[in-house]
Design a protein around this motif. Structure first.
Motif, PDB file in Angstrom:
ATOM      1  N   LYS A  41       9.586  -2.576 -10.704  1.00 42.57           N
ATOM      2  CA  LYS A  41       8.632  -3.513 -11.370  1.00 42.57           C
ATOM      3  C   LYS A  41       9.876  -3.428 -12.807  1.00 42.57           C
ATOM      4  CE  LYS A  41       5.215   0.019 -13.631  1.00 42.57           C
ATOM      5  NZ  LYS A  41       5.336  -0.880 -14.649  1.00 42.57           N
ATOM      6  N   GLN A  42       8.709  -4.438 -12.988  1.00 45.39           N
ATOM      7  CA  GLN A  42       9.300  -4.966 -14.432  1.00 45.39           C
ATOM      8  C   GLN A  42       9.374  -4.437 -15.605  1.00 45.39           C
ATOM      9  OE1 GLN A  42       8.365  -8.974 -15.929  1.00 45.39           O
ATOM     10  NE2 GLN A  42       9.413 -10.053 -14.331  1.00 45.39           N
ATOM     11  N   VAL A  43      10.028  -3.240 -16.653  1.00 47.16           N
ATOM     12  CA  VAL A  43       9.609  -2.099 -17.106  1.00 47.16           C
ATOM     13  C   VAL A  43       8.429  -2.793 -18.472  1.00 47.16           C
ATOM     14  CG1 VAL A  43      10.623  -0.673 -19.403  1.00 47.16           C
ATOM     15  CG2 VAL A  43      12.619  -2.058 -17.710  1.00 47.16           C
ATOM     16  N   ASP A  44       8.896  -3.462 -18.643  1.00 42.32           N
ATOM     17  CA  ASP A  44       7.498  -4.149 -19.543  1.00 42.32           C
ATOM     18  C   ASP A  44       5.926  -4.219 -18.990  1.00 42.32           C
ATOM     19  OD1 ASP A  44       7.647  -6.901 -18.500  1.00 42.32           O
ATOM     20  OD2 ASP A  44       7.907  -7.854 -20.189  1.00 42.32           O
ATOM     21  N   GLN A  45       5.952  -3.925 -18.252  1.00 41.74           N
ATOM     22  CA  GLN A  45       4.906  -4.226 -16.689  1.00 41.74           C
ATOM     23  C   GLN A  45       3.974  -2.574 -17.150  1.00 41.74           C
ATOM     24  OE1 GLN A  45       5.896  -7.648 -13.929  1.00 41.74           O
ATOM     25  NE2 GLN A  45       4.525  -5.568 -13.267  1.00 41.74           N
ATOM     26  N   ALA A  46       2.737  -3.076 -17.598  1.00 40.97           N
ATOM     27  CA  ALA A  46       2.278  -1.885 -17.689  1.00 40.97           C
ATOM     28  C   ALA A  46       1.483  -0.960 -15.788  1.00 40.97           C
ATOM     29  CB  ALA A  46       0.739  -1.979 -18.119  1.00 40.97           C
ATOM     30  N   GLU A  47       1.495  -2.203 -15.031  1.00 38.75           N
ATOM     31  CA  GLU A  47       1.400  -1.848 -13.793  1.00 38.75           C
ATOM     32  C   GLU A  47       1.483  -3.057 -13.153  1.00 38.75           C
ATOM     33  OE1 GLU A  47      -1.406   0.239 -12.254  1.00 38.75           O
ATOM     34  OE2 GLU A  47      -1.822   1.008 -13.831  1.00 38.75           O
ATOM     35  N   PRO A  48       2.053  -2.493 -11.321  1.00 42.06           N
ATOM     36  CA  PRO A  48       3.068  -3.314 -10.313  1.00 42.06           C
ATOM     37  C   PRO A  48       2.578  -4.349 -10.377  1.00 42.06           C
ATOM     38  CG  PRO A  48       1.841  -1.144  -9.620  1.00 42.06           C
ATOM     39  CD  PRO A  48       1.834  -1.014 -10.590  1.00 42.06           C
ATOM     40  N   ASN A  49       2.633  -6.020  -9.523  1.00 43.21           N
ATOM     41  CA  ASN A  49       2.368  -6.550  -9.339  1.00 43.21           C
ATOM     42  C   ASN A  49       2.046  -6.775  -8.254  1.00 43.21           C
ATOM     43  OD1 ASN A  49       1.506  -9.433  -9.288  1.00 43.21           O
ATOM     44  ND2 ASN A  49       3.385 -10.178  -9.818  1.00 43.21           N
ATOM     45  N   ARG A  50       0.852  -6.899  -7.583  1.00 40.07           N
ATOM     46  CA  ARG A  50       0.398  -6.978  -5.828  1.00 40.07           C
ATOM     47  C   ARG A  50       0.135  -7.699  -5.235  1.00 40.07           C
ATOM     48  NH1 ARG A  50       3.818  -2.530  -5.894  1.00 40.07           N
ATOM     49  NH2 ARG A  50       2.348  -0.619  -5.569  1.00 40.07           N
ATOM     50  N   ILE A  51       1.181  -8.953  -4.727  1.00 41.26           N
ATOM     51  CA  ILE A  51       0.870 -10.168  -4.268  1.00 41.26           C
ATOM     52  C   ILE A  51      -0.180 -10.141  -3.203  1.00 41.26           C
ATOM     53  CG2 ILE A  51       3.747 -10.523  -3.443  1.00 41.26           C
ATOM     54  CD1 ILE A  51       1.304 -13.507  -4.606  1.00 41.26           C
ATOM     55  N   GLY A  52       0.120  -8.892  -2.551  1.00 40.12           N
ATOM     56  CA  GLY A  52      -0.076  -8.872  -1.090  1.00 40.12           C
ATOM     57  C   GLY A  52      -2.281  -9.323  -0.784  1.00 40.12           C
ATOM     58  N   LYS A  69       0.277  -1.061   0.077  1.00 40.76           N
ATOM     59  CA  LYS A  69       0.447  -0.378  -0.016  1.00 40.76           C
ATOM     60  C   LYS A  69       1.053   1.475  -0.353  1.00 40.76           C
ATOM     61  CE  LYS A  69      -3.794  -2.286   2.489  1.00 40.76           C
ATOM     62  NZ  LYS A  69      -4.779  -2.155   3.649  1.00 40.76           N
ATOM     63  N   GLN A  70       1.891   0.746   0.125  1.00 40.02           N
ATOM     64  CA  GLN A  70       2.984   2.536   0.740  1.00 40.02           C
ATOM     65  C   GLN A  70       4.502   2.627  -0.862  1.00 40.02           C
ATOM     66  OE1 GLN A  70       4.342   2.305   4.572  1.00 40.02           O
ATOM     67  NE2 GLN A  70       3.078   0.445   4.933  1.00 40.02           N
ATOM     68  N   LEU A  71       4.005   1.055  -1.690  1.00 45.88           N
ATOM     69  CA  LEU A  71       5.160   1.820  -2.494  1.00 45.88           C
ATOM     70  C   LEU A  71       3.561   1.861  -4.138  1.00 45.88           C
ATOM     71  CD1 LEU A  71       5.712  -2.406  -3.234  1.00 45.88           C
ATOM     72  CD2 LEU A  71       6.986  -0.222  -1.748  1.00 45.88           C
ATOM     73  N   ASP A  72       5.158   2.873  -4.933  1.00 47.95           N
ATOM     74  CA  ASP A  72       4.790   4.132  -5.721  1.00 47.95           C
ATOM     75  C   ASP A  72       4.542   3.710  -6.879  1.00 47.95           C
ATOM     76  OD1 ASP A  72       5.565   5.995  -4.156  1.00 47.95           O
ATOM     77  OD2 ASP A  72       7.228   6.119  -5.115  1.00 47.95           O
ATOM     78  N   ASN A  73       4.093   3.276  -7.974  1.00 47.29           N
ATOM     79  CA  ASN A  73       3.420   2.911  -9.319  1.00 47.29           C
ATOM     80  C   ASN A  73       4.072   2.251  -9.850  1.00 47.29           C
ATOM     81  OD1 ASN A  73       1.095   1.676 -10.149  1.00 47.29           O
ATOM     82  ND2 ASN A  73       1.240   2.762 -11.916  1.00 47.29           N
ATOM     83  N   ASP A  74       5.912   2.333 -10.018  1.00 46.70           N
ATOM     84  CA  ASP A  74       6.484   1.713 -10.364  1.00 46.70           C
ATOM     85  C   ASP A  74       8.125   0.665  -9.444  1.00 46.70           C
ATOM     86  OD1 ASP A  74       8.051   4.046  -8.903  1.00 46.70           O
ATOM     87  OD2 ASP A  74       9.564   4.701 -10.422  1.00 46.70           O
ATOM     88  N   GLU A  75       6.667   0.644  -8.425  1.00 43.24           N
ATOM     89  CA  GLU A  75       7.328  -1.001  -7.889  1.00 43.24           C
ATOM     90  C   GLU A  75       6.628  -1.650  -7.461  1.00 43.24           C
ATOM     91  OE1 GLU A  75       9.727   2.361  -4.641  1.00 43.24           O
ATOM     92  OE2 GLU A  75       8.123   2.583  -3.969  1.00 43.24           O
TER      93      GLU A  75
END
Length: 156
Positions: free
Chosen positions: A130-141, A67-73
């Motif tokens: 996050k991986q460069v080729d991903q539009a959105e970060p993966n939020r496993i939590g 919840k505290q991460l930026d969209n590129d993390e």
């Protein structure tokens, strides 16, 4: 399943309801309990194995961290007390009664799995790009947390 005989002290201890408390230097810091505690974490701990109990609480902490991460993390995990580096967390599991496992990949993209005994559990969550080729970060939590809201008995 056989019933075990417990002393009254053991029965009280096993029926203990878990609690959480956090204090931060920043009064605006997000606490893991903010937004409510999932159903699975409100259940008495006595019927859960150490592995299940650790697994459920780690999910809560991962979700709060995300919840505290930026969209590129994305969330990564550093290994405390070792030089194995950081893995991107892609899965989490447990094997009763006492093993926790983390699935993921390291900085080079190599498939990685950590299997750890609950008595040795030390987890450091880290923000990782996050991986460069991903539009959105993966939020496993958030995916893991859905399991904690289950309606069925957590110990079944």
């Amino acid at each position: 399943m056989t019933d075990e005989i417990a002393t009254s002290a053991e029965a009280i201890e096993n029926a203990h309801l878990p609690s959480i408390r956090e204090v931060h230097t920043n009064p605006d810091a997000k606490c893991a309990s903010e937004g409510g505690i999932p159903k699975a974490l409100k259940e008495p701990t006595g019927r859960k194995s150490p592995a299940q109990w650790a697994y459920e609480r780690i999910i809560l902490y991962i979700q709060n961290f995300e919840k505290q991460l930026d969209n590129d993390e994305e969330v990564g995990m550093g290994f405390v007390g070792g030089d194995a580096g950081v893995i991107k967390i892609e899965g989490l599991g447990y094997y009763d009664p006492d093993l926790i496992t983390f699935y993921g990949s390291d900085g080079t993209g190599a498939k990685t799995q950590l299997i750890q005994h609950v008595s040795q559990l030390n987890v450091m969550l880290r923000a990782a790009p996050k991986q460069v080729d991903q539009a959105e970060p993966n939020r496993i939590g958030f995916r893991l947390a859905k399991e904690l809201e289950r309606e069925d008995d957590a110990t079944a």
